[in-house]
Scaffold this active site. Structure first.
Site, mmCIF file in Angstrom:
data_model
loop_
_atom_site.group_PDB
_atom_site.id
_atom_site.type_symbol
_atom_site.label_atom_id
_atom_site.label_comp_id
_atom_site.label_asym_id
_atom_site.label_seq_id
_atom_site.Cartn_x
_atom_site.Cartn_y
_atom_site.Cartn_z
ATOM 1 N N LYS A 111 0.925 -1.214 -0.088
ATOM 2 C CA LYS A 111 -0.183 0.197 0.223
ATOM 3 C C LYS A 111 0.765 1.081 0.263
ATOM 4 O O LYS A 111 0.717 2.504 -0.234
ATOM 5 C CB LYS A 111 -1.263 0.070 1.071
ATOM 6 C CG LYS A 111 -2.195 -1.064 1.163
ATOM 7 C CD LYS A 111 -3.326 -1.190 1.230
ATOM 8 C CE LYS A 111 -4.121 -2.466 0.904
ATOM 9 N NZ LYS A 111 -3.759 -3.873 1.316
ATOM 10 N N ASP A 112 1.788 1.489 0.121
ATOM 11 C CA ASP A 112 2.830 2.211 0.676
ATOM 12 C C ASP A 112 3.215 2.729 -0.945
ATOM 13 O O ASP A 112 3.775 3.712 -1.426
ATOM 14 C CB ASP A 112 4.292 2.182 0.557
ATOM 15 C CG ASP A 112 3.729 2.574 2.405
ATOM 16 O OD1 ASP A 112 3.571 2.439 3.062
ATOM 17 O OD2 ASP A 112 5.085 0.837 2.995
#
Ligand SMILES: *Cc1c(COP(=O)(O)O)cnc(C)c1O
Length: 495
Positions: free
Chosen positions: A112-113
């Site tokens: 998700k980064d």
């Protein structure tokens, strides 16, 4: 040609990319989808000469057409910097005859980064472009990883506040520790007494609350979403599929124009939808292999054409995939219905009313590029064990679901196309499940002892994200019932 974004539930609600990013969800509850998929009109051999950031620019400027190239470049430079522990940003690791695309080298060691380190910058830029004076309040439901990645992305970003709801008993101890130790005056973290679907439904309800919206506006606030329903999340995810292809080409692992398969461990259907968009831009992808854990709604959907959420919700060792309502699937539904908003509305009404919908045979025919399967808890653990024993590479539980499904696909099809497996989390994030899969005797070790042991047996350094939380104090200890989420938001904002 400019790309506009229209709602899956009302085609006439059509906005620019920057407005879609600011708004998150459209007013009637639909998701913004591009009105056409831009073509990847650049030679693959030219992409092969570029680094991650250059490729990201090529992809993003084709989708986010109301941003200038300068603005996008600036966002990209602010996102993919030393927050990542490798300049490559997304390394491809060859193991067991496939390429694991490691998407976990950012601040919170999960994929998700990749999107959440750029979203805050896209959002501030979008606010400026649209003369927004209100403070932006990010409201997020998380099954574990989004929460911390969003907190890390937005913490301390001027003009924003972020509120994260997570299922109190539905995330790993390390995931919870990562969130409740988050610093930054503009961050709020709340554990709800319910599961992820409850959190997500609650957040959607708050977004749809017109009276609250008005009250917020009067006080100088407006909501936006950092969930994977935001197209500002989706577009940055397309980039790494293009990057994978370019990298394999550069390394002579494929010839220009060869197709590749991708395998994606799936929950909310955002990551695999990004691969679908990459394919529709013209990137040579053959099969999109959708891997589920025991919450196998999507496997059943691809097999039968019925989406049926009426089933027991299972807590698994891959919690970020414990989802019964895959929000982003709505975008695929809209596209395979021929960009038909009335059909989408009808099916989504069935989903919220009866918990089940069925797509037409014609729509089902358009899913032939997808292959769905799932891995049980036992198969997931066995896959971690198998890959480690055979080559020493340690998979996290989510990646192991994908890897196990890929093995099933291989057995069924004998398809020897070069394959990229999205590796969505570092094994350090799910240490206990990973280590006990390798050897049940590890069960008796403490969480951080396991971290050190994993570092030793996997021959990888303990990531900074884990080292930091060893000693960090808990600064958030809020909990609430599902029906109190709105009150909780109001009390944080002091309205
Ligand atoms: C969020 C997440 C997934 C699922 O991705 P979707 O885009 O929601 O399908 C898989 N693995 C990990 C580690 C995640 O954090």
């Amino acid at each position: 040609m400019e790309v506009f974004y229209s709602s899956t539930r009302d085609k006439n609600n059509r906005v620019t990319a920057s407005k879609a990013i600011l708004q998150g969800l459209s007013n009637e509850g639909g998701l913004f989808v591009p009105d056409h998929i831009p073509e990847l009109d650049i030679e693959l051999s030219d992409l092969a000469k570029m680094d991650y950031k250059q490729i990201a620019l090529e992809v993003m400027k084709r989708f986010l057409t109301d941003f200038t190239e300068e603005e996008l470049k600036n966002c990209i430079d602010n996102a993919y910097d030393e927050k990542f522990d490798t300049d490559v940003i997304a390394p491809l690791v060859e193991a067991e005859g496939a390429y694991y695309l490691e998407l976990f080298h950012g601040a919170t060691i999960a994929f998700k980064d990749m999107a959440l380190s750029i979203l805050p910058h896209l959002m501030i830029t979008a606010a400026k472009k649209n003369n927004i004076k209100n403070e932006i309040v990010i409201l997020t439901a998380t099954s574990g990883d989004t929460g911390k990645a969003a907190l890390a992305g937005f913490a301390g970003v001027k003009g924003t506040k972020i509120i994260v709801f997570y299922p109190k008993n539905g995330v790993s101890p390390i995931q919870e520790k990562q969130m409740v130790t988050q610093t930054g005056d503009n961050t709020f973290v709340v554990g709800i007494h319910g599961n992820f679907d409850d959190a997500q439904t609650g957040v959607k309800k708050i977004f749809g609350d017109e009276a609250l919206k008005k009250e917020m506006d009067e006080k100088g606030y407006q909501f936006s979403s950092a969930n994977s329903i935001n197209i500002g999340r989706l577009v940055p995810q397309i980039c790494y599929y293009v990057y994978s292809y370019a990298h394999l080409l550069k390394e002579n692992r494929i010839e220009e124009g060869d197709a590749i398969n991708v395998v994606v461990p799936t929950g909310n259907f955002g990551n695999i939808l990004a691969a679908y968009y990459a394919k529709n831009m013209g990137l040579p992808i053959a099969k999109l292999i959708c891997a589920s854990n025991e919450n196998k709604v999507l496997y059943d959907f691809f097999k039968t054409g019925y989406y049926d959420k009426n089933r027991e919700f299972k807590l698994t060792t891959s919690p970020s995939m414990d989802i019964l309502i895959s929000s982003n699937l709505e975008r695929l539904i809209y596209h395979i219905a021929g960009n038909d908003d009335s059909k989408d509305r009808e099916l989504m009404a069935d989903l919220s009313g009866k918990g089940i919908y069925r797509i037409s045979d014609e729509m089902k025919d358009k899913l032939e590029d997808f292959y769905g399967n799932y891995a049980t808890e036992e198969e997931t653990a066995l896959e971690i064990n198998r890959v480690y024993r055979s080559c020493g590479y340690v998979l996290d539980t989510h990646t192991a679901v994908a890897s196990s499904v890929y093995q099933k696909y291989l057995k069924e099809t004998k398809d020897n196309t070069v394959t990229v497996i999205a590796s969505t989390a570092s094994p350090f994030k799910f240490t206990r499940s990973v280590m006990t899969a390798i050897d049940p005797a590890y069960e008796k070790l403490g969480d951080f002892e396991l971290v050190d042991e994993l570092s030793k047996i996997g021959n990888v350094k303990v990531p900074k994200a884990i080292d930091e939380i060893r000693t960090a104090p808990v600064v958030h200890d809020n909990q609430c019932d599902v029906d109190k989420m709105k009150d909780t938001v109001k009390s944080f904002l002091g309205i």
